[in-house]
Design a protein around this motif. Structure first.
Motif, PDB file in Angstrom:
ATOM      1  N   PRO A 101       0.794  29.426 -21.306  1.00  0.00           N
ATOM      2  CA  PRO A 101       1.999  28.299 -20.708  1.00  0.00           C
ATOM      3  C   PRO A 101       1.933  28.127 -19.361  1.00  0.00           C
ATOM      4  O   PRO A 101       1.333  28.739 -18.456  1.00  0.00           O
ATOM      5  CB  PRO A 101       3.112  29.205 -20.965  1.00  0.00           C
ATOM      6  CG  PRO A 101       2.827  30.658 -20.961  1.00  0.00           C
ATOM      7  CD  PRO A 101       1.345  30.711 -21.630  1.00  0.00           C
ATOM      8  N   ALA A 102       2.174  26.785 -18.982  1.00  0.00           N
ATOM      9  CA  ALA A 102       2.089  26.221 -17.748  1.00  0.00           C
ATOM     10  C   ALA A 102       3.133  27.041 -16.745  1.00  0.00           C
ATOM     11  O   ALA A 102       4.204  27.509 -17.313  1.00  0.00           O
ATOM     12  CB  ALA A 102       2.456  24.849 -17.642  1.00  0.00           C
ATOM     13  N   VAL A 103       2.781  27.261 -15.515  1.00  0.00           N
ATOM     14  CA  VAL A 103       3.625  28.111 -14.537  1.00  0.00           C
ATOM     15  C   VAL A 103       4.640  27.033 -14.208  1.00  0.00           C
ATOM     16  O   VAL A 103       4.602  25.898 -13.821  1.00  0.00           O
ATOM     17  CB  VAL A 103       2.923  28.403 -13.309  1.00  0.00           C
ATOM     18  CG1 VAL A 103       3.823  29.127 -12.325  1.00  0.00           C
ATOM     19  CG2 VAL A 103       1.578  29.546 -13.685  1.00  0.00           C
ATOM     20  N   LEU A 158      16.155  25.501 -12.266  1.00  0.00           N
ATOM     21  CA  LEU A 158      14.847  25.254 -12.803  1.00  0.00           C
ATOM     22  C   LEU A 158      14.458  23.819 -12.573  1.00  0.00           C
ATOM     23  O   LEU A 158      15.334  23.033 -12.785  1.00  0.00           O
ATOM     24  CB  LEU A 158      14.918  25.555 -14.379  1.00  0.00           C
ATOM     25  CG  LEU A 158      13.525  25.566 -15.043  1.00  0.00           C
ATOM     26  CD1 LEU A 158      12.548  26.452 -14.583  1.00  0.00           C
ATOM     27  CD2 LEU A 158      13.649  25.697 -16.745  1.00  0.00           C
ATOM     28  N   VAL A 159      12.921  23.988 -11.983  1.00  0.00           N
ATOM     29  CA  VAL A 159      12.456  22.452 -11.635  1.00  0.00           C
ATOM     30  C   VAL A 159      11.558  22.316 -12.479  1.00  0.00           C
ATOM     31  O   VAL A 159      10.270  22.450 -12.514  1.00  0.00           O
ATOM     32  CB  VAL A 159      12.057  22.489 -10.199  1.00  0.00           C
ATOM     33  CG1 VAL A 159      11.699  21.209 -10.070  1.00  0.00           C
ATOM     34  CG2 VAL A 159      13.026  22.952  -9.219  1.00  0.00           C
ATOM     35  N   SER A 160      11.970  21.929 -13.804  1.00  0.00           N
ATOM     36  CA  SER A 160      11.023  21.417 -14.867  1.00  0.00           C
ATOM     37  C   SER A 160      11.043  19.914 -14.846  1.00  0.00           C
ATOM     38  O   SER A 160      10.207  19.602 -15.772  1.00  0.00           O
ATOM     39  CB  SER A 160      11.542  21.996 -16.177  1.00  0.00           C
ATOM     40  OG  SER A 160      12.705  21.644 -16.674  1.00  0.00           O
ATOM     41  N   GLU A 209       5.525  28.800  -3.559  1.00  0.00           N
ATOM     42  CA  GLU A 209       6.276  29.762  -3.879  1.00  0.00           C
ATOM     43  C   GLU A 209       6.372  30.898  -2.717  1.00  0.00           C
ATOM     44  O   GLU A 209       5.569  31.060  -1.959  1.00  0.00           O
ATOM     45  CB  GLU A 209       5.510  30.568  -5.065  1.00  0.00           C
ATOM     46  CG  GLU A 209       6.172  32.146  -5.431  1.00  0.00           C
ATOM     47  CD  GLU A 209       5.560  32.901  -6.161  1.00  0.00           C
ATOM     48  OE1 GLU A 209       6.017  33.918  -6.704  1.00  0.00           O
ATOM     49  OE2 GLU A 209       4.230  32.603  -6.471  1.00  0.00           O
ATOM     50  N   GLY A 210       7.703  31.002  -2.652  1.00  0.00           N
ATOM     51  CA  GLY A 210       8.171  31.874  -1.270  1.00  0.00           C
ATOM     52  C   GLY A 210       8.574  31.177  -0.033  1.00  0.00           C
ATOM     53  O   GLY A 210       9.200  31.847   0.685  1.00  0.00           O
ATOM     54  N   VAL A 214      10.997  30.133  -6.054  1.00  0.00           N
ATOM     55  CA  VAL A 214      10.344  31.002  -6.858  1.00  0.00           C
ATOM     56  C   VAL A 214       9.584  30.762  -7.901  1.00  0.00           C
ATOM     57  O   VAL A 214       9.928  29.703  -8.774  1.00  0.00           O
ATOM     58  CB  VAL A 214      11.744  32.232  -7.231  1.00  0.00           C
ATOM     59  CG1 VAL A 214      12.222  32.682  -5.880  1.00  0.00           C
ATOM     60  CG2 VAL A 214      12.589  31.450  -7.985  1.00  0.00           C
ATOM     61  N   ARG A 215       8.851  31.620  -8.935  1.00  0.00           N
ATOM     62  CA  ARG A 215       7.989  31.263  -9.803  1.00  0.00           C
ATOM     63  C   ARG A 215       8.904  32.115 -11.126  1.00  0.00           C
ATOM     64  O   ARG A 215       9.279  33.052 -10.916  1.00  0.00           O
ATOM     65  CB  ARG A 215       6.540  31.780  -9.690  1.00  0.00           C
ATOM     66  CG  ARG A 215       5.925  31.722 -11.049  1.00  0.00           C
ATOM     67  CD  ARG A 215       4.411  32.559 -10.876  1.00  0.00           C
ATOM     68  NE  ARG A 215       3.896  31.861  -9.826  1.00  0.00           N
ATOM     69  CZ  ARG A 215       2.579  32.351  -9.521  1.00  0.00           C
ATOM     70  NH1 ARG A 215       1.878  33.268 -10.388  1.00  0.00           N
ATOM     71  NH2 ARG A 215       1.865  31.931  -8.352  1.00  0.00           N
TER      72      ARG A 215
END
Length: 476
Positions: A368-370, A383-385, A460-461, A474-475
């Motif tokens: 699955p994609a990160v 969530l940034v989908s 990330e971070g 964040v991931r």
């Protein structure tokens, strides 16, 4: 009974242990001292504006007063002169205008820290301790000091030149130190009368620096063949992926890549050390016998379904020069029945048998994609989908396809439509939508300003600043 009254003491930021203003704190906020040249130009502008208001007096009343002072006319003739009424009116106009000018100048100077000259040259006056408005009393006392110095010959130029000899380097004159004020430059530095920007600057100065990331060992192969690698993994598989193989029992078959394969037949005990060809151990005339069976090598199992080969008739002994053929010996009576029953293959296995030569290995499911999310300073996560539009009340009309998410903002530092966040490879892309208080990006403890309309990459971070709000990438 003793009653204790909790007195709310006003805490003034930017003072040292002795209660004196700290120049380093003001410099950290972005406050800059006013240049001496522009201070002189501001004073000249204020003086010119005051002289313009004296023109009615000088043009309408002063000529008649000069005649009276020179003895050209008597006091009786001065009062009965035809231009006496006009002279009185012109003098009154100058007096009223001058009085209004002084009141407006003092009020603007005390509340907004500027006069007409200071507004033209981009200079503001602030309280040196609170870095806020100086107050009406301070600017009135400062004006009276300059007015009194002007009555003494050569004393006013000394006062006006005193900022050049300030030992603290803040260009404060004697009249500035006596009244506790400081003149700053708002063209090149921070304007402290912009309450939102001053509040954000104070928070940035008080904020603790971001912790540095720990340096991880390199996974790259050293260029020197004799050098030892910095990190030695537990296991390395043929695909090059690092990791440790999961142990499993002897009768357990790993499920990775074998979802459509049948269970392998347990091999009969054979002699160790015999060569393996194509998954079967060839028969040896010296050791072959009716109790010997083909051995399937467990290390050569692939994703293609494995089936038992069909039975072949027993061939008579062949010539030595001809290639040996694999014989299928009879199974021992104590191991298997005389006529073993073959299990009925499943539809997937039958299809694999029908096209054994043209069959392709099953396609493995991709990982699955990160995905990434924004963790707000309030503890909430977004969530940034898909493209996300943030602000107090974002309007997605100009950004079709974006999901509008309103954020709570008690200080009203967020704009109505503040920022657009889109998912990209390795993080998110942020675009400032022309917000009033702007946006920033913290990477490795350093803040980078985000230009309106220009996308910026946040990994990330990293921490994103939206006005007074903060959000960490964040991931998920």
């Amino acid at each position: 009974m003793i009653w204790e009254i909790d007195e709310k003491k006003v805490v003034i930021e930017g003072l040292d242990a002795d209660g004196r203003p700290d120049p380093a704190y003001a410099a950290a906020l972005g406050l800059l001292q006013a240049p001496s040249g522009r201070r002189a130009v501001a004073g000249v502008c204020d003086l010119v504006a005051w002289l313009l208001l004296q023109l009615p007096l000088w043009l309408g009343a002063m000529p008649l007063l000069f005649k009276l002072a020179g003895g050209s006319i008597s006091p009786y003739g001065f009062v009965n002169h035809p231009g006496f009424v006009l002279a009185v009116v012109m003098a009154a106009v100058s007096f009223v205008f001058s009085l209004v000018y002084c009141i407006v100048q003092l009020a603007m100077h005390g509340v907004r820290g500027m006069t007409i000259g200071k507004a033209i040259t981009g200079i503001r006056t602030v309280d040196v301790r609170t870095l806020e408005r100086p107050g009406f009393g301070h600017v009135l006392l400062r004006s009276l000091i300059l007015l009194g110095a002007s009555l003494v010959p050569l004393l006013l130029p000394v006062f006006l030149a005193s900022p050049l000899f300030d030992g603290s380097g803040r260009r404060r004159g004697w009249h500035d130190k006596a009244t506790g004020v400081w003149l700053i430059d708002v063209r090149s530095g921070l304007d402290p009368f912009d309450e939102k920007r001053l509040r954000v600057a104070r928070k940035m100065v008080k904020a603790a620096p971001a912790a540095e990331r720990a340096v991880l060992p390199s996974l790259a192969t050293p260029t020197d063949s004799h050098a030892q690698p910095e990190y030695r993994p537990g296991s390395r598989i043929s695909a090059g992926v690092l990791g440790v193989a999961r142990p499993h029992a002897a009768d357990e078959r790993p499920a990775v890549g074998l979802s459509q394969a049948t269970a392998p037949v347990q091999p009969a005990p054979t002699d160790a050390g015999q060569p393996v060809l194509g998954g079967f151990r060839p028969a040896d005339p010296a050791v072959a016998g009716p109790d010997r069976a083909p051995v399937v090598d467990q290390g050569l199992v692939s994703d293609v379904p494995v089936t038992q080969p069909p039975a072949q008739p027993v061939q008579p002994p062949v010539q030595a020069e001809q290639p040996r053929q694999v014989q299928r010996p009879q199974q021992p009576p104590q191991a298997q029945p005389a006529h073993p029953v073959q299990p009925e293959p499943s539809p997937q296995v039958a299809a694999a048998q029908a096209s054994s030569s043209d069959a392709e290995p099953p396609v493995r499911a991709s990982a699955p994609a990160v995905r990434y999310a924004l963790r707000l300073d309030s503890g909430e996560s977004i969530l940034v989908s898909e493209p996300v539009l943030l602000g107090r009340n974002p309007d997605a009309t100009s950004h079709p396809g974006a999901r509008a998410i309103p954020l709570a903002d008690a200080s009203r530092s967020l704009s109505k439509t503040h920022m657009l966040v889109r998912p990209v490879a390795g993080g998110v892309a942020i675009v400032d939508c022309g917000s009033t208080n702007g946006s920033g990006l913290f990477h490795d403890g350093v803040e980078y300003s985000v230009t309106a309309g220009t996308p910026a990459m946040a990994a990330e971070g990293d921490t994103i600043r939206l006005g007074d709000r903060r959000a960490t990438v964040v991931r998920v």
